[in-house]
Every structure is written in structure tokens, then in C-alpha cells.
Design a protein around this motif. Sequence first.
Motif, PDB file in Angstrom:
ATOM      1  N   GLU A  86     -13.123  26.311  68.364  1.00 24.57           N
ATOM      2  CA  GLU A  86     -11.997  25.307  67.968  1.00 24.57           C
ATOM      3  C   GLU A  86     -12.278  24.011  68.785  1.00 24.57           C
ATOM      4  OE1 GLU A  86      -9.637  24.880  66.197  1.00 24.57           O
ATOM      5  OE2 GLU A  86      -9.509  26.820  65.357  1.00 24.57           O
ATOM      6  N   LEU A  87     -13.029  23.938  69.742  1.00 25.33           N
ATOM      7  CA  LEU A  87     -13.508  22.655  70.266  1.00 25.33           C
ATOM      8  C   LEU A  87     -14.439  21.745  69.369  1.00 25.33           C
ATOM      9  CD1 LEU A  87     -15.113  22.351  73.924  1.00 25.33           C
ATOM     10  CD2 LEU A  87     -15.992  20.708  71.835  1.00 25.33           C
ATOM     11  N   ILE A  88     -15.274  22.689  68.494  1.00 26.50           N
ATOM     12  CA  ILE A  88     -16.015  22.052  67.632  1.00 26.50           C
ATOM     13  C   ILE A  88     -15.137  21.833  66.192  1.00 26.50           C
ATOM     14  CG2 ILE A  88     -17.936  22.506  65.736  1.00 26.50           C
ATOM     15  CD1 ILE A  88     -19.150  23.934  68.204  1.00 26.50           C
ATOM     16  N   ILE A 128     -18.677  13.194  68.884  1.00 20.85           N
ATOM     17  CA  ILE A 128     -19.653  14.219  68.963  1.00 20.85           C
ATOM     18  C   ILE A 128     -20.201  14.360  70.318  1.00 20.85           C
ATOM     19  CG2 ILE A 128     -22.199  15.237  68.285  1.00 20.85           C
ATOM     20  CD1 ILE A 128     -21.465  13.846  65.406  1.00 20.85           C
ATOM     21  N   GLU A 129     -20.457  13.373  70.893  1.00 17.41           N
ATOM     22  CA  GLU A 129     -21.156  13.348  72.554  1.00 17.41           C
ATOM     23  C   GLU A 129     -19.982  13.534  73.489  1.00 17.41           C
ATOM     24  OE1 GLU A 129     -24.401   9.823  72.321  1.00 17.41           O
ATOM     25  OE2 GLU A 129     -22.586   9.142  72.930  1.00 17.41           O
ATOM     26  N   GLN A 148     -23.110  22.323  63.946  1.00 18.03           N
ATOM     27  CA  GLN A 148     -22.846  21.019  64.621  1.00 18.03           C
ATOM     28  C   GLN A 148     -23.995  20.172  65.424  1.00 18.03           C
ATOM     29  OE1 GLN A 148     -19.663  19.589  64.602  1.00 18.03           O
ATOM     30  NE2 GLN A 148     -21.087  17.809  65.289  1.00 18.03           N
ATOM     31  N   LEU A 149     -24.882  20.973  65.947  1.00 17.83           N
ATOM     32  CA  LEU A 149     -26.114  20.330  66.537  1.00 17.83           C
ATOM     33  C   LEU A 149     -26.922  19.665  65.372  1.00 17.83           C
ATOM     34  CD1 LEU A 149     -27.221  22.902  69.366  1.00 17.83           C
ATOM     35  CD2 LEU A 149     -25.691  20.952  69.572  1.00 17.83           C
ATOM     36  N   TYR A 150     -27.107  20.382  64.270  1.00 18.90           N
ATOM     37  CA  TYR A 150     -27.570  19.705  63.189  1.00 18.90           C
ATOM     38  C   TYR A 150     -27.217  18.286  62.776  1.00 18.90           C
ATOM     39  CZ  TYR A 150     -28.853  19.220  58.094  1.00 18.90           C
ATOM     40  OH  TYR A 150     -29.349  18.684  56.949  1.00 18.90           O
ATOM     41  N   HIS A 151     -25.881  18.373  63.041  1.00 15.45           N
ATOM     42  CA  HIS A 151     -25.129  16.993  62.633  1.00 15.45           C
ATOM     43  C   HIS A 151     -25.474  16.052  63.794  1.00 15.45           C
ATOM     44  CE1 HIS A 151     -23.610  17.602  58.425  1.00 15.45           C
ATOM     45  NE2 HIS A 151     -23.561  18.706  58.697  1.00 15.45           N
ATOM     46  N   ALA A 152     -25.293  16.620  64.860  1.00 14.88           N
ATOM     47  CA  ALA A 152     -25.341  15.718  66.110  1.00 14.88           C
ATOM     48  C   ALA A 152     -26.658  14.978  66.007  1.00 14.88           C
ATOM     49  CB  ALA A 152     -25.441  16.503  67.336  1.00 14.88           C
ATOM     50  N   VAL A 154     -27.478  11.787  68.167  1.00 16.61           N
ATOM     51  CA  VAL A 154     -27.215  12.013  69.486  1.00 16.61           C
ATOM     52  C   VAL A 154     -28.336  12.595  70.259  1.00 16.61           C
ATOM     53  CG1 VAL A 154     -25.884  13.667  70.853  1.00 16.61           C
ATOM     54  CG2 VAL A 154     -24.852  12.468  68.754  1.00 16.61           C
ATOM     55  N   ASP A 155     -28.687  12.197  71.563  1.00 18.50           N
ATOM     56  CA  ASP A 155     -29.906  12.766  72.279  1.00 18.50           C
ATOM     57  C   ASP A 155     -29.167  13.983  72.950  1.00 18.50           C
ATOM     58  OD1 ASP A 155     -31.767  13.233  74.244  1.00 18.50           O
ATOM     59  OD2 ASP A 155     -31.610  11.450  75.127  1.00 18.50           O
ATOM     60  N   LEU A 156     -29.891  15.050  72.422  1.00 22.78           N
ATOM     61  CA  LEU A 156     -29.865  16.475  72.771  1.00 22.78           C
ATOM     62  C   LEU A 156     -30.078  16.786  74.028  1.00 22.78           C
ATOM     63  CD1 LEU A 156     -29.408  18.325  69.431  1.00 22.78           C
ATOM     64  CD2 LEU A 156     -27.690  17.200  70.622  1.00 22.78           C
TER      65      LEU A 156
END
Length: 214
Positions: A103-105, A137-138, A171-175, A180-182
Motif C-alpha cells: 500500500e505504501l507503493i 518516489i524518493e 516501482q524500482l523500474y520506474h524510480a 532516482v539514485d537507488l
Amino acid sequence: MKLYSYWRSSSSWRVRIGLHWKKQPFAYVPVHLLKDGGQQKAEPFARLNPMQSVPLLEVQDGGRLIHIAQSMAILEYLEERWPEPPLLPGDRVARAQVRQAAELINSGIQPYQNTSVQKRVKHELHGDEKAWARHFIEVGLHALEPLLHSTSGRYAVGDQVTLADCYLVPQLYHARRYAVDLAAFPTLTRIEASCEVLPAFQGAHPDRQPDAEA
Ligand SMILES: N[C@@H](CCC(=O)N[C@@H](CS)C(=O)NCC(=O)O)C(=O)O
């Protein structure tokens, strides 16, 4: 069973993972979110899903043809109808942790990067839509990192794949798409690496979908 989907839609991707995970065959119906002003807004799709978004699942159940939108509703339906292999843990605390992460995502990150929101920020409010999405996202990933640090084993919650992983990987793909620096999220990227080698996650990847673009 049919899944109305767009290759790069993270919400559709979550459901594709679930269908592959449960080894349920489905016909893929592409809905192009950008072409012609967005096919999600046009008939016949808009009549099937008044929310005008993907994913949408079409499935026969009890002699009825039903349509279900919202990835969480779809994934919970798949879980109830085909419980094995599970996407929710047996332990209720772990189940709450899975839903918390998902749900956070689902409600805390993805809506800000959604196509219609991006268009409004850019064209009507004349803002920087990419900076807008990157910010949320961050913020979301900074909350998710310590949460999953405390719940993860090999995957987001423990050592079994759950709904939380179905939400995290897209979600990480879209980050990355939003630059966004992962590096600040070592737990999240470690879990992603564990998921990426699994056939269900590979089959659900955007690049493997019939409507994938170069
Ligand atoms: N909470 C919904 C989100 C659905 C959603 O926002 N889908 C996006 C693609 S990821 C969409 O269809 N957007 C169309 C638009 O913004 O016009 C879900 O989990 O299914």
C-alpha cells in the motif's frame, strides 16, 4: 481469462507477476495509455472500467463474466481463487507487513507518477512533472527502505515471495526512469535482485510483453 494491460504500467506489471506466479494462463489485451490521447479513455475500454486505468482483469466465475480493476483487488482475488502457490503469508503479522509495503507503493508513490497526473502537472500547471514524481518516489522509498530492512529475508517479507515483491519490483523500474539514485536503498535493490531471477518476474517484465516498444 484476459488482462487489459500496458507494457510499462507498473500496476499492470504487479498483476502480471501474480498471474505468472500462480501459473494462470491469460490473454494479453494491450491498452495504449498514450496513443490517441489514451485508449483507456475511449470505448469500449472506458465502459468496462470507468476508472479508465489498467490493469483490468476479465474472468469467468460462477457462470458470470466479471471485470475487476485495481491491482490489489485483482491480486487478492487471484489469491483467494488460486491459493497455491501463495502470495500472502500464513502469519497475520507478516500479512499486515506485506500489505503495508504494497500500500505504501500503491497509494503513496505510484499515483504521483501516473500518466494523467504527469500530464496535468506539465500541461495545465506548467510544472516540472518529472521533478514532481521523483520527489514522491524518493520520499516513499526512504520510508520503505527501513521498513523492509526490518521485515525482509530473501524477499520483502521473509523468505517467500509475497504481494510486497509484486509491488516493489515495478516501482524500482520506474524510480530509475525518473533518475532516482537507488544507492540509498540497498535493501530494496537486494530484494529486487532476488526476484529478478525468478521465471514469474521474468515473464512479467515490460520488455517481454506483446506491446513492448523499443
Ligand atoms: N491503484 C490502481 C492504479 C491504476 C493506475 O493508475 N494505472 C495507470 C497505469 S500504471 C493507468 O492506467 N493510468 C492511466 C491514466 O493515468 O490515464 C491499481 O493498483 O490498479
